[in-house]
Write an enzyme that holds these catalytic residues in place. Structure first.
Site, PDB file in Angstrom:
ATOM      1  N   SER A 177     -17.880  45.989  95.332  1.00 45.67           N
ATOM      2  CA  SER A 177     -18.341  45.731  96.709  1.00 45.67           C
ATOM      3  C   SER A 177     -19.252  44.501  96.754  1.00 45.67           C
ATOM      4  O   SER A 177     -19.384  43.859  97.800  1.00 45.67           O
ATOM      5  CB  SER A 177     -19.068  46.956  97.279  1.00 45.67           C
ATOM      6  OG  SER A 177     -20.179  47.300  96.474  1.00 45.67           O
ATOM      7  N   SER A 234     -23.869  43.585  92.305  1.00 41.58           N
ATOM      8  CA  SER A 234     -24.424  42.701  91.273  1.00 41.58           C
ATOM      9  C   SER A 234     -24.550  41.283  91.800  1.00 41.58           C
ATOM     10  O   SER A 234     -25.578  40.622  91.581  1.00 41.58           O
ATOM     11  CB  SER A 234     -23.521  42.660  90.045  1.00 41.58           C
ATOM     12  OG  SER A 234     -23.344  43.937  89.543  1.00 41.58           O
ATOM     13  N   SER A 262     -24.327  54.571  92.432  1.00 43.13           N
ATOM     14  CA  SER A 262     -25.144  55.701  92.946  1.00 43.13           C
ATOM     15  C   SER A 262     -24.396  56.414  94.084  1.00 43.13           C
ATOM     16  O   SER A 262     -24.814  56.353  95.243  1.00 43.13           O
ATOM     17  CB  SER A 262     -26.533  55.237  93.374  1.00 43.13           C
ATOM     18  OG  SER A 262     -26.548  54.021  94.067  1.00 43.13           O
TER      19      SER A 262
HETATM   20  N1  LIG Z   1     -15.076  55.944  86.215  1.00 42.33           N
HETATM   21  C1  LIG Z   1     -15.812  54.920  86.657  1.00 42.33           C
HETATM   22  N2  LIG Z   1     -16.262  54.922  87.940  1.00 42.33           N
HETATM   23  C2  LIG Z   1     -17.003  53.895  88.393  1.00 42.33           C
HETATM   24  N3  LIG Z   1     -17.382  52.822  87.629  1.00 42.33           N
HETATM   25  C3  LIG Z   1     -16.958  52.790  86.339  1.00 42.33           C
HETATM   26  C4  LIG Z   1     -16.162  53.821  85.815  1.00 42.33           C
HETATM   27  N4  LIG Z   1     -15.887  53.519  84.516  1.00 42.33           N
HETATM   28  C5  LIG Z   1     -16.490  52.363  84.245  1.00 42.33           C
HETATM   29  N5  LIG Z   1     -17.141  51.900  85.348  1.00 42.33           N
HETATM   30  C6  LIG Z   1     -17.983  50.698  85.329  1.00 42.33           C
HETATM   31  O1  LIG Z   1     -19.322  51.184  85.366  1.00 42.33           O
HETATM   32  C7  LIG Z   1     -20.024  50.626  86.447  1.00 42.33           C
HETATM   33  C8  LIG Z   1     -20.708  51.706  87.289  1.00 42.33           C
HETATM   34  O2  LIG Z   1     -21.825  52.197  86.650  1.00 42.33           O
HETATM   35  P1  LIG Z   1     -23.015  52.820  87.496  1.00 42.33           P
HETATM   36  O3  LIG Z   1     -24.067  53.150  86.500  1.00 42.33           O
HETATM   37  O4  LIG Z   1     -23.365  51.904  88.596  1.00 42.33           O
HETATM   38  O5  LIG Z   1     -22.332  54.143  88.089  1.00 42.33           O
HETATM   39  S1  LIG Z   1     -23.028  55.398  88.766  1.00 42.33           S
HETATM   40  O6  LIG Z   1     -24.099  54.913  89.658  1.00 42.33           O
HETATM   41  O7  LIG Z   1     -23.577  56.254  87.709  1.00 42.33           O
HETATM   42  O8  LIG Z   1     -21.956  56.085  89.508  1.00 42.33           O
HETATM   43  C9  LIG Z   1     -19.039  49.918  87.325  1.00 42.33           C
HETATM   44  O9  LIG Z   1     -19.692  48.713  87.661  1.00 42.33           O
HETATM   45  P2  LIG Z   1     -19.589  48.029  89.096  1.00 42.33           P
HETATM   46  O10 LIG Z   1     -18.153  47.589  89.194  1.00 42.33           O
HETATM   47  O11 LIG Z   1     -20.525  46.870  88.973  1.00 42.33           O
HETATM   48  O12 LIG Z   1     -19.989  48.982  90.165  1.00 42.33           O
HETATM   49  C10 LIG Z   1     -17.805  49.742  86.458  1.00 42.33           C
HETATM   50  O13 LIG Z   1     -17.825  48.450  85.892  1.00 42.33           O
HETATM   51  N1  LIG Z   2     -20.168  38.446 100.418  1.00 44.21           N
HETATM   52  C1  LIG Z   2     -20.002  38.764  99.139  1.00 44.21           C
HETATM   53  N2  LIG Z   2     -21.010  39.343  98.469  1.00 44.21           N
HETATM   54  C2  LIG Z   2     -20.843  39.694  97.166  1.00 44.21           C
HETATM   55  N3  LIG Z   2     -19.719  39.501  96.448  1.00 44.21           N
HETATM   56  C3  LIG Z   2     -18.670  38.928  97.082  1.00 44.21           C
HETATM   57  C4  LIG Z   2     -18.778  38.548  98.447  1.00 44.21           C
HETATM   58  N4  LIG Z   2     -17.607  38.025  98.815  1.00 44.21           N
HETATM   59  C5  LIG Z   2     -16.808  38.064  97.720  1.00 44.21           C
HETATM   60  N5  LIG Z   2     -17.454  38.602  96.674  1.00 44.21           N
HETATM   61  C6  LIG Z   2     -16.871  38.789  95.324  1.00 44.21           C
HETATM   62  O1  LIG Z   2     -16.713  40.185  95.112  1.00 44.21           O
HETATM   63  C7  LIG Z   2     -16.927  40.507  93.733  1.00 44.21           C
HETATM   64  C8  LIG Z   2     -18.039  41.529  93.663  1.00 44.21           C
HETATM   65  O2  LIG Z   2     -18.246  41.892  92.318  1.00 44.21           O
HETATM   66  P1  LIG Z   2     -19.585  42.524  91.819  1.00 44.21           P
HETATM   67  O3  LIG Z   2     -20.758  41.779  92.360  1.00 44.21           O
HETATM   68  O4  LIG Z   2     -19.476  42.689  90.339  1.00 44.21           O
HETATM   69  O5  LIG Z   2     -19.544  43.954  92.548  1.00 44.21           O
HETATM   70  P2  LIG Z   2     -20.226  45.313  92.106  1.00 44.21           P
HETATM   71  O6  LIG Z   2     -21.482  44.971  91.351  1.00 44.21           O
HETATM   72  O7  LIG Z   2     -20.507  46.034  93.395  1.00 44.21           O
HETATM   73  O8  LIG Z   2     -19.216  46.010  91.258  1.00 44.21           O
HETATM   74  C9  LIG Z   2     -17.286  39.206  93.033  1.00 44.21           C
HETATM   75  O9  LIG Z   2     -16.125  38.676  92.439  1.00 44.21           O
HETATM   76  C10 LIG Z   2     -17.760  38.309  94.188  1.00 44.21           C
HETATM   77  O10 LIG Z   2     -17.559  36.939  93.929  1.00 44.21           O
END
Ligand SMILES: Nc1ncnc2c1ncn2[C@@H]1O[C@H](COP(=O)(O)OS(=O)(=O)O)[C@@H](OP(=O)(O)O)[C@H]1O
Ligand SMILES: Nc1ncnc2c1ncn2[C@@H]1O[C@H](COP(=O)(O)OP(=O)(O)O)[C@@H](O)[C@H]1O
EC number: 2.7.1.25
Length: 199
Positions: A38, A41, A108
């Site tokens: 979303s 990060s 979360s």
């Molecule tokens: N099963 C599953 N579900 C969701 N995410 C997964 C899973 N396995 C690995 N990942 C990776 O772990 C990141 C999420 O970790 P979090 O500590 O933020 O998760 S939580 O708050 O405990 O739900 C998440 O990072 P973000 O993509 O940045 O959200 C993923 O990269």
């Molecule tokens: N408005 C925006 N804000 C944040 N990320 C964006 C936006 N538009 C596009 N993106 C892209 O969406 C992706 C988001 O990844 P990330 O920041 O790792 O998400 P998360 O931490 O929620 O998993 C990145 O590739 C980023 O460049």
């Protein structure tokens, strides 16, 4: 027996109020929550850079990074996610006590766990930011290829696919990353923080 039995709390003479005076800014948590991909990060990092340039001492706690170290014993069951957020809540509170602004980027997914963290802190120390983005767009971005893996059955309990995400009902702020650029989302947050005298 609870771990806290026979353990005494020590009040520290150097309080967070002194540290805030020295830093010349408030200390608080900006709690980003939202689906994987979303933009938690990305927005947290850009906002951290912006705060740093303005002389505001801050630190980003990011799910992926924390799971490499402090929480490398946790997986993605409901129980482990709950423990993950509990620990991060406690760590965040320490950062607030140290006088810093902490930006957290964890999915979360559960309302109850986010409320537990909120209740650990004072009312003016917790800002819940919902990083809102439709799952279709998150899946389309799929920056780490995880949605693809989840769809192919290679990852189970993936948030939004076969594990729930409970949307915040009353977050302090919402950034819509499918409608606004990262820079615009950061500007919106800076305006919010400024208008309410957080910074
Ligand atoms: N099963 C599953 N579900 C969701 N995410 C997964 C899973 N396995 C690995 N990942 C990776 O772990 C990141 C999420 O970790 P979090 O500590 O933020 O998760 S939580 O708050 O405990 O739900 C998440 O990072 P973000 O993509 O940045 O959200 C993923 O990269
Ligand atoms: N408005 C925006 N804000 C944040 N990320 C964006 C936006 N538009 C596009 N993106 C892209 O969406 C992706 C988001 O990844 P990330 O920041 O790792 O998400 P998360 O931490 O929620 O998993 C990145 O590739 C980023 O460049």
């Amino acid at each position: 027996m609870a771990a806290s039995t026979n353990v005494t709390w020590h009040d520290l003479s150097l309080t967070k109020e002194f540290r805030r005076v020295q830093n010349a800014h408030h200390s608080f948590v900006i709690w980003f929550t939202g689906l994987s991909g979303s933009g938690k990060s990305t927005v947290a990092n850009e906002l951290a850079n912006r705060l740093y340039k303005d002389g505001i001492s801050n630190y980003v706690l990011d799910g992926d990074n924390i799971r490499h170290g402090l929480n490398n014993d946790l997986g993605f069951s409901e129980e482990d996610r709950k423990e993950n957020i509990r620990r991060i809540g406690e760590v965040s509170k320490l950062f607030v006590d140290s006088g810093q602004v902490v930006l957290t980027a964890f999915i979360s997914p559960f309302k109850e766990d986010r409320e537990i963290v909120r209740n650990l802190l004072e009312v003016d120390e917790f800002i819940e930011v919902y990083v809102k983005c439709p799952i279709e767009e998150c899946e389309n971005r799929d920056p780490k290829g995880l949605y693809q893996k989840a769809r192919n059955g290679l990852i189970k309990d993936f948030t939004g696919i076969d594990s729930p995400y409970e949307e915040p009902e009353n977050p302090e702020f919402v950034v819509e990353t499918d409608r606004f650029s990262t820079e615009e989302c950061v500007e919106q947050l800076v305006s919010y923080l400024t208008e309410r005298n957080f910074i």
